[in-house]
Design an enzyme around this catalytic site. Structure first.
Site, PDB file in Angstrom:
ATOM      1  N   SER A 117     -21.414  64.078 -29.559  1.00  0.00           N
ATOM      2  CA  SER A 117     -20.882  63.854 -28.205  1.00  0.00           C
ATOM      3  C   SER A 117     -20.535  65.161 -27.518  1.00  0.00           C
ATOM      4  CB  SER A 117     -19.606  63.022 -28.343  1.00  0.00           C
ATOM      5  OG  SER A 117     -18.896  63.009 -27.129  1.00  0.00           O
ATOM      6  N   TYR A 141     -11.156  61.988 -31.200  1.00  0.00           N
ATOM      7  CA  TYR A 141     -12.549  61.516 -31.135  1.00  0.00           C
ATOM      8  C   TYR A 141     -13.512  62.704 -31.210  1.00  0.00           C
ATOM      9  CZ  TYR A 141     -16.969  59.985 -29.211  1.00  0.00           C
ATOM     10  OH  TYR A 141     -18.318  59.778 -29.016  1.00  0.00           O
ATOM     11  N   LYS A 145     -16.236  63.905 -34.318  1.00  0.00           N
ATOM     12  CA  LYS A 145     -17.675  64.172 -34.166  1.00  0.00           C
ATOM     13  C   LYS A 145     -18.020  65.592 -34.645  1.00  0.00           C
ATOM     14  CE  LYS A 145     -19.110  60.267 -32.608  1.00  0.00           C
ATOM     15  NZ  LYS A 145     -20.149  59.492 -33.290  1.00  0.00           N
TER      16      LYS A 145
END
Ligand code: UDP
Length: 339
Positions: A117, A141, A145
């Protein structure tokens, strides 16, 4: 090519699994259906319902079938939720990915395509963001990743794995026939919310909130790089071919390379739908950088990727077809779109 598509019933995974089937690859989907939709899957694609936390299931799956590659879409992906529940995010996005990688190693499956991402970059130092931009995520988050990307780099160095990490910018859009699209249980993304606001008019709850009008951008609202879900899907097929041709492990930024503000998205949606978007201005949403735009030259150069939907208008047209015909998402189509 036999491909295990983990999270293949989700928004992006379902587009990829259908594209794989249509182009002669043999996808098998593993999905726990917590966020994915059975109805999004082509009935010809085998579905294994289960979770990456289930080591026994993974062992059986990899001994039953010989996969040439694994694509991994199964992740939690809400920045705000990740701040509230970081342990859940690290368990799901990192620990479960480790389970998958361990099962692959045991089975001798060495090709891995990972959904990363733009969130790994944090607040950008420069725009557009290319692969040399420092990766300093600012929420759990994004960190989850980046952690997996680092694990993949170490595994590649140890000779365990060849991988491609694709750093998605803002995935959007639906199939041009309007039969497959975005259906999140709790929708937080701009384009679906704009179109729901169009459909709901000014009814309570349907009014869009524009988060922040004082950003250092031309109209004060945040700028993002929207990329059509089919263009994202195509990159996965190119990555699979690249790895099977012996390509070295790599990470690519994946966007259209053009930024649009929240207000530009609203105006384009009004043009496409011919209707007004009911909106109001609101405070900034925590953790939103002002501008995120990809430089996708590397994936174009090295994998030959080109977007088929380079304009925001084309992306919103497909999304509108989906939302207008599926106001309740996949709920009304239990059997799924038939080909
Ligand atoms: N946004 C907004 N109102 C909403 C949802 C999103 O103004 O109801 C803005 C958000 O602040 C961001 C942009 O739209 O600047 C895209 O947000 P989205 O959640 O779609 O994707 P993100 O960039 O967070 O991955």
């Amino acid at each position: 090519m036999e491909i295990l598509v983990v999270g293949g019933a989700g928004y992006i995974g379902s587009f990829v699994s259908r594209m794989l089937l249509a182009e002669g690859y043999r996808p098998t989907v593993l999905d726990n259906l917590s966020l994915g939709h059975r109805a999004a899957l082509d009935p010809r694609i085998p579905l294994v319902t289960g979770d990456l936390a289930d080591g026994g299931l993974l062992q059986r799956l990899f001994s039953d079938r010989r996969f040439d590659a694994v694509m991994h879409f199964a992740a939690l992906a809400s920045v705000a939720e990740s701040v509230q529940a970081p342990l859940t995010y690290y368990r799901n996005n990192v620990a479960n990915t480790l389970n998958l990688l361990a099962a692959m190693k045991n089975a001798g499956v060495a090709r891995f395509i990972f959904s990363s991402s733009a969130a790994i970059f944090g607040t950008p130092e420069r725009i557009p963001i290319d692969e040399t931009h420092p990766a300093r995520p600012i929420n759990p988050y994004g960190r989850s990743k980046l952690m997996v990307e680092e694990i993949l780099r170490d595994a590649a160095a140890a000779g365990d794995l060849q991988s491609v990490a694709l750093r998605y910018f803002n995935a959007a859009g639906a199939s041009p026939d309007g039969r497959m699209g975005e259906d999140h249980r709790c929708e937080t993304h701009l384009i679906p919310l704009v179109l729901k606001a169009v459909l709901g008019g000014a009814k309570s709850g349907a009014r869009l909130k524009v988060f922040g009008t004082d950003y250092p951008t031309p109209d004060g609202t945040c700028v993002r790089d929207y990329i059509h879900v089919s263009d994202l899907a195509r990159a996965h097929l190119l990555a699979a071919d690249y790895l099977s041709a012996g390509g070295a492990s790599a990470a690519f930024n994946l966007g259209n390379g053009k930024g649009f503000s929240v207000m530009e998205v609203i105006r384009t949606a009004e043009k496409v739908t011919g209707r007004a978007v009911a909106f109001e201005t609101a405070d900034r949403r925590a953790g939103d950088p002002a501008v995120l735009v990809a430089a996708a030259d590397r994936i174009s150069r090295e994998l030959g990727w080109q977007p088929a939907y380079p304009t925001l208008e084309a992306i919103i047209e497909t999304a509108w077809k989906w939302h207008a015909s599926h106001p309740d998402g996949y709920a009304a189509s239990q059997t799924g779109p038939q080909d």
